[in-house]
Design an enzyme around this catalytic site. Structure first.
Site, mmCIF file in Angstrom:
data_model
loop_
_atom_site.group_PDB
_atom_site.id
_atom_site.type_symbol
_atom_site.label_atom_id
_atom_site.label_comp_id
_atom_site.label_asym_id
_atom_site.label_seq_id
_atom_site.Cartn_x
_atom_site.Cartn_y
_atom_site.Cartn_z
ATOM 1 N N HIS A 145 46.643 41.172 34.942
ATOM 2 C CA HIS A 145 47.009 40.997 36.359
ATOM 3 C C HIS A 145 45.946 40.181 37.076
ATOM 4 C CE1 HIS A 145 44.225 44.390 36.152
ATOM 5 N NE2 HIS A 145 43.892 44.090 37.398
ATOM 6 N N ASP A 180 43.863 40.171 40.865
ATOM 7 C CA ASP A 180 43.558 41.121 41.946
ATOM 8 C C ASP A 180 43.897 40.449 43.269
ATOM 9 O OD1 ASP A 180 42.535 42.843 40.054
ATOM 10 O OD2 ASP A 180 40.441 42.231 40.394
ATOM 11 N N HIS A 226 43.066 39.165 34.203
ATOM 12 C CA HIS A 226 42.353 40.137 33.336
ATOM 13 C C HIS A 226 43.181 41.397 33.118
ATOM 14 C CE1 HIS A 226 41.365 41.057 37.520
ATOM 15 N NE2 HIS A 226 41.136 42.307 37.147
ATOM 16 N N ARG A 252 37.503 57.812 31.417
ATOM 17 C CA ARG A 252 36.665 56.721 31.918
ATOM 18 C C ARG A 252 36.925 56.568 33.410
ATOM 19 N NH1 ARG A 252 38.021 50.567 31.746
ATOM 20 N NH2 ARG A 252 36.044 49.706 32.467
#
Ligand SMILES: *[C@@H]1O[C@H](CO)[C@@H](O)[C@H](O)[C@H]1NC(C)=O
Ligand SMILES: *[C@@H]1O[C@H](CO)[C@@H](O)[C@H](O)[C@H]1NC(C)=O
Ligand SMILES: *[C@@H]1O[C@H](CO)[C@@H](O)[C@H](O)[C@H]1NC(C)=O
Ligand SMILES: *[C@@H]1O[C@H](CO)[C@@H](O)[C@H](O)[C@H]1NC(C)=O
Ligand SMILES: *[C@@H]1O[C@H](CO)[C@@H](O)[C@H](O)[C@H]1NC(C)=O
Ligand SMILES: *[C@@H]1O[C@H](CO)[C@@H](O)[C@H](O)[C@H]1NC(C)=O
Length: 736
Positions: free
Chosen positions: A665, A667, A717, A727
């Site tokens: 995607h 940002d 990314h 995480r």
């Protein structure tokens, strides 16, 4: 002829010179034959702080003072608020009788609790003789105690018109006459006694009685505040009366001028000089350096948590770190807020194993601040403690020697100066107004900024101070409860009224005050919210120490992938606390496209996350972006001027069984930061970010470090799959 004239002139000149020598010799002869000497006398029944200050100034100027009445019970009334003082005259009559016939003796009487010498006896004798009187009283602008006598006073063209009996000087026989001209009872008024004498025209004329109207010798300060100032000259300071252009030799802080006298006393009589600094600071002190632990004086350390206080852990750490034998410390703690009860309990439990004794007043006891503080004093009294060290939780004493240093200074009451970082707010006031409220002394800013270093007799102290036990033990135990006065103001008022000096010292750096006003209490780790109000503490706790290098101009920032920069930003404490905070809040999003938190209600690339806004942290986080992220951004992407604004600031949670990864995607940002909040290989396996155009992945970014990368176009990314554990990352889409 001309030559003869010259010879004659030469002869005359020689003759004149000879004459001069003879005259000077004669004059100095007559000077040594002048047998007048000066006796200084005072009446004092108690060695108060003011008395010690008086004696110190006398010593500095070489006066030998005859002290009358010491340790005798005082029957002369409360002279501060009502007429009185007749006992002074009766004591003096007894003590000075032996001098009544000594014509060459000049006697100077002064009060002592509120008097300071500012010149030596040569000046006093010179000025007295210059007045050509047998007896001279000091003068003041106010008439007391009988105003109706004003019309009976002789007119004065210039000067203070009325008699003050706090200081006078005269030949011994006339002093004697004045003391005995009538009888007076111990509780009679001495000032009225001398006023009637002075207003008696016959005696005034025949005995040659005068008033020192222009303060040539004596300066009464009450009502003359605006007339006088301190001047530094010849390595000392003198009082200058600007109105009458005189340098009075004795200064009297009568009536309401005591705090001003205390302020002047910080300089006069070589207390502090521009050349030498604080001369008095080294006097009357002692050292604990070679004292064995068993012989340290016992101290009651009284801790007060009266309001929710940021960084309370630091406070407890500093209490423990105080460099003083713990077996000599009795601990007292009044905790009022219900905030952080577990932390307080943990401290108390540990303390019980370390200190001589521990006494806790918890919120369950429901004591007000006044009551809590009174309990502290009472406890000191019960234990007969040598010292009472009061320490509020908003004071950060970073200097562990503080308690020792204060004890070694050997003063009745002493506060280490602490102020709010970058502010003029501190724990002392140089002056108070008539109502006992704050008033700024002329030297306040110089002291706060350490332009002047020393030991300062001040009008008000708070937050942290040491009181000598003798000022607390019954029947002198002060109270923090007077009407509805603030507790600290109540304490200081009593100490002032009793003439107990309160010193504030900046001889060392002791610490500072934290700001408690904006302390949040609703979160798990409220200190995270302190970025705006206690910036230095916040930074020390939460910003990674290596961040500052990355921010420095000229220092290269590491690139993990093309135009993807990485540097340390947060401490371990921050990352741990942020994760705990988010889990404590617990309202993770569903990870679906429906998202009511967004304006459009739709998220194209959803994650399991919590927005900063949901935990009321957005404002704080934006401030963080401006202060810490914007400078590095502008350094690594030169020419770009970041607004450092962001609508999307959030913590993401990846788990194999929840949401393990995120598809490729862009940002909605000009640039993004992505901070690792926990540790690869320990807390989770897998994970990481992959920049597709460069086929470049960043896996196992160190906890507390971040990635900073462009949001769109080149930096398409994806979030790589977390295969084990959980995480956490913190993401912010900056300049959308
Ligand atoms: C002197 O002052 C001390 C301490 O303030 C007090 O204990 C004592 O009673 C006073 N003595 C007299 C005579 O006033
Ligand atoms: C200044 O006065 C102090 C204190 O009384 C004295 O010790 C010092 O030597 C003096 N210094 C100078 C430069 O005169
Ligand atoms: C402590 O101060 C008092 C005066 O307040 C003085 O009498 C005493 O000698 C001092 N103690 C030492 C050890 O200097
Ligand atoms: C403490 O003792 C040491 C060693 O005996 C000595 O050198 C030092 O001057 C002493 N310090 C004080 C303040 O008495
Ligand atoms: C606590 O004290 C205040 C007044 O001091 C009183 O109004 C209040 O009822 C007390 N609360 C409890 C729980 O005792
Ligand atoms: C991307 O990089 C990985 C390892 O770094 C490599 O195995 C893979 O072949 C690369 N893919 C492309 C399309 O270059």
């Amino acid at each position: 002829m001309a030559i003869n004239m010259e010879g004659l002139q030469r002869f005359l000149a020689m003759f004149l010179a000879l004459l001069l020598v003879v005259c000077v010799t004669l004059a100095s002869d007559s000077k040594t034959k002048d047998k007048t000497r000066l006796l200084v006398v005072t009446v004092a029944t108690n060695e108060t702080d003011g008395f010690n200050r008086y004696m110190r100034s006398a010593k500095k100027y070489g006066y030998d003072v005859k002290v009358v009445g010491m340790h005798q019970p005082w029957k002369g009334g409360d002279v501060l608020n009502a007429p009185g003082g007749g006992q002074k005259i009766n004591l003096l009559k007894e003590a000075l009788k032996e001098y009544k016939d000594e014509k060459n003796l000049i006697i100077m009487f002064t009060d002592s609790y509120d008097v300071i010498f500012t010149m030596g006896q040569d000046d006093v004798l010179l000025h007295f003789k210059g007045m050509e009187k047998n007896l001279v009283f000091s003068a003041e602008p106010f008439i007391w105690p009988d105003e109706s006598l004003a019309p009976d006073y002789p007119q004065v063209e210039a000067g203070y018109p009325f008699l003050c009996s706090g200081m006078y000087i005269g030949y011994a026989p006339y002093i004697w006459k004045a003391l005995t001209w009538r009888d007076i009872t111990d509780d009679g008024d001495d000032q009225l006694f001398f006023t009637y004498l002075y207003l008696n025209q016959v005696k005034r004329k025949n005995w040659r009685i005068g008033l020192d109207n222009k303060a040539v010798l004596f300066q009464n300060m009450n009502g003359a505040h605006g007339d006088i100032s301190i001047r530094f000259q010849n390595n000392n300071s003198v009082i200058f009366n600007n109105k009458y252009e005189t340098n009075p030799a004795v200064l009297h802080g009568n009536g309401r001028s005591k705090t001003m006298l205390n302020n002047f006393g910080n300089y006069l009589a070589y207390h502090w000089t521009p050349e030498e600094g604080c001369v008095a600071c080294e006097e009357d002190t002692f050292s604990l350096a070679n004292v064995t632990e068993d012989d340290f004086p016992p101290v009651l350390v009284a801790l007060f948590i009266e309001v929710p206080t940021p960084f309370l852990d630091d406070f407890f750490d500093q209490v423990e770190a105080l460099d003083y034998p713990k077996k000599k410390i009795d601990l007292f703690l009044h905790n009022q807020p219900k905030h952080r009860l577990n932390r307080v309990a943990r401290f108390v439990k540990k303390a019980k194993e370390m200190y001589r004794s521990v006494k806790l007043y918890s919120p369950a006891k429901n004591l007000t601040e006044e009551q809590g503080r009174n309990k502290g004093l009472q406890h000191c009294n019960d234990l007969k403690c040598d010292y009472y060290f009061s320490w509020d939780a908003d004071v950060r004493l970073t200097n562990p020697k503080t308690l020792q240093l204060l004890i070694e200074q050997n003063r009745s009451v002493i506060a280490p100066i602490a102020r709010k970082e970058g502010k003029l707010w501190s724990n002392f006031w140089g002056d108070v107004n008539r109502d006992g409220f704050y008033s700024r002394s002329e030297d306040y800013v110089d002291i706060i900024k350490d332009y002047k270093i020393g030991l300062w007799n001040v009008a008000f102290i708070s937050s942290v101070y040491l009181i000598h036990g003798s000022k607390i033990h019954a029947p002198h135990t002060p109270t923090f409860e007077i009407d509805d006065m603030d507790p600290d103001m109540a304490l200081c008022k009593q100490l002032r009224d009793k003439g107990v000096f309160m010193y504030a010292t900046n001889m060392h750096y002791f610490g500072y005050l934290v700001v408690t006003e904006y302390c949040e209490t609703e979160h798990l780790h409220n200190d995270l919210w302190e970025i705006g109000s206690n910036r230095k503490d916040w930074e020390r706790h939460f910003i990674h120490p290596d961040y500052y290098k990355a921010a420095e101009p000229g220092v290269e920032v590491k690139q993990a992938c093309p135009d993807v920069y990485t540097f340390p930003i947060f401490t371990e404490e921050f990352t741990t606390k942020l994760i705990e905070e988010m889990e404590f809040f617990g309202q993770w999003s569903s990870g679906t496209n429906e998202d009511q938190r967004l304006a459009g209600g739709y998220e194209n690339v959803p994650t399991r996350d919590i927005h900063m806004r949901q935990v009321d942290y957005e404002r704080h986080f934006l401030y963080f972006l401006r202060e810490f992220i914007k400078p590095v951004c502008e350094k690594v992407y030169p020419g770009y001027d970041s607004r450092a604004h962001a609508i999307m600031n959030f913590v993401v949670r990846y788990r194999p069984d929840e949401q393990p990864a995120l598809r490729p995607h862009h940002d909605s940002s000009t640039y993004t930061i992505n901070v690792a909040l926990n540790t690869h290989g320990l807390d989770y396996e897998g994970g990481g970010a992959r920049f597709i155009r460069y086929n470049c992945s960043v896996v196992g970014l160190e906890k507390g470090h971040l990635l900073m990368h462009p949001g769109r176009l080149t930096h398409y990314h994806e979030g790589l799959r977390t295969t084990k554990g959980t995480r956490y990352i913190l993401v912010s889409f900056i300049d959308p």
